[in-house]
Design an enzyme around this catalytic site. Sequence first.
Site, PDB file in Angstrom:
ATOM      1  N   SER A 286     -13.283  23.394 -40.505  1.00 37.42           N
ATOM      2  CA  SER A 286     -13.221  22.202 -39.652  1.00 37.42           C
ATOM      3  C   SER A 286     -12.753  22.513 -38.233  1.00 37.42           C
ATOM      4  O   SER A 286     -13.165  21.845 -37.284  1.00 37.42           O
ATOM      5  CB  SER A 286     -12.324  21.138 -40.285  1.00 37.42           C
ATOM      6  OG  SER A 286     -11.050  21.669 -40.577  1.00 37.42           O
ATOM      7  N   HIS A 337      -7.958  20.829 -36.092  1.00 40.19           N
ATOM      8  CA  HIS A 337      -9.037  20.082 -35.437  1.00 40.19           C
ATOM      9  C   HIS A 337      -8.817  20.038 -33.926  1.00 40.19           C
ATOM     10  O   HIS A 337      -9.752  20.268 -33.147  1.00 40.19           O
ATOM     11  CB  HIS A 337      -9.099  18.658 -35.987  1.00 40.19           C
ATOM     12  CG  HIS A 337      -9.464  18.601 -37.436  1.00 40.19           C
ATOM     13  ND1 HIS A 337      -9.548  17.406 -38.130  1.00 40.19           N
ATOM     14  CD2 HIS A 337      -9.755  19.577 -38.331  1.00 40.19           C
ATOM     15  CE1 HIS A 337      -9.886  17.657 -39.390  1.00 40.19           C
ATOM     16  NE2 HIS A 337     -10.003  18.968 -39.532  1.00 40.19           N
TER      17      HIS A 337
END
Length: 383
Positions: A286, A337
């Site tokens: 991610s 992230h």
Amino acid sequence: MNLKINNKDDIILKILHYFVTEEDYKPVIINGLNNEIWLENMEKDLQLIRINTNYIHNNEQLNCDTYKAKSIMKSIKKNTFTFRMNMLNLLLETGDAVNLNKSLNVKNIETIKVEKITDFKKNKVVSEFFPKVKDAILNDKMDPVDFFKLTDDMNQKTIKNEKKLAKIFSQKKPVITYLLIVINIVMFLITAMLKINNIIDLNYYLGNNYVMVQNGEFYRLFTCMFMHANLIHLAFNMYALYVLGPQVERYYGKYRFIAIYLVSGILGSLFSGVFMSEYTLSLGASGAIFGLLGSIAYFTYYYRATLQGLLRSQVMPVILINLLIGFAMSNIDVMAHIGGLIGGVLVSMGIGIGDKGRTNDRVNGIIVLLLMILFMIYMIISK
């Protein structure tokens, strides 16, 4: 064939030719305007050029016209997500009562009167922002042969620019994207098989943990982005990679795409390591995927005049929604992230887009990226 060119058209054509062919400006289509030509180049200090052929009788009318131009500039600024914008406002038809020195001073708009081409070429503002103008061939008189030559030059420049854009936006087979998806799936299958047979837990040995990184296992910052906790985790990340990867690979090319993906993933791992506890194990692609989002954001910002409103209306909402989901759910490594997102922007800035990109932007992107990586490594080691 007899072709007569009046003075105003002569000036307009020469100014257009200069800005299009020498300064790489492109026309801006604005509905509802008469006798105005707008040009843009977001890489210049004067991002907008306005050529106004409407007759301005006096200073009161000039002030109204300037406010109208400023309103249009604000609209373009909003649509292109530009924080600062400046404009050169060229007036080709003005009455004797118009005095620019006594007119309303409007910030970020440089207004000059152009009655003949030498007014444009020898103007201090024009010379300051466009040094090349002193060497430009801008004569007072133009014969029909010159007229056709100038129009042909502009057409050729436009065709050349369109070909460059077509090459960037054309569909290409996303080989690297598919390869990354295969690698992630294979690593998940190998990990699952080894775990089922109680041989070894690769997630433990390849996942990101700041204590183990402190002990010298820096490879975890890289390997963790190819490891996934479960099938759902893998499916979500691979779907995102399948959607975003082809776009980034098409916009930047294969090698730049690899750099964006890997460096963003590593920076995401560093961010995660700085903020994780000693018992946390971070896994997943991610961070790298958010790097792809960052690279798309940078691309749409760079081409914000061509892709008007796309960054503000589509790209930024997707980024914000995904970040909010990360903050709302406790088992999502939102710091990875954020690090990946920042990494995607900085790597994209550093490597540039095709043959475009100012040297200053590239240098700044590389310097900030390296400083951030070094700072994050220092934060992990000294934690």
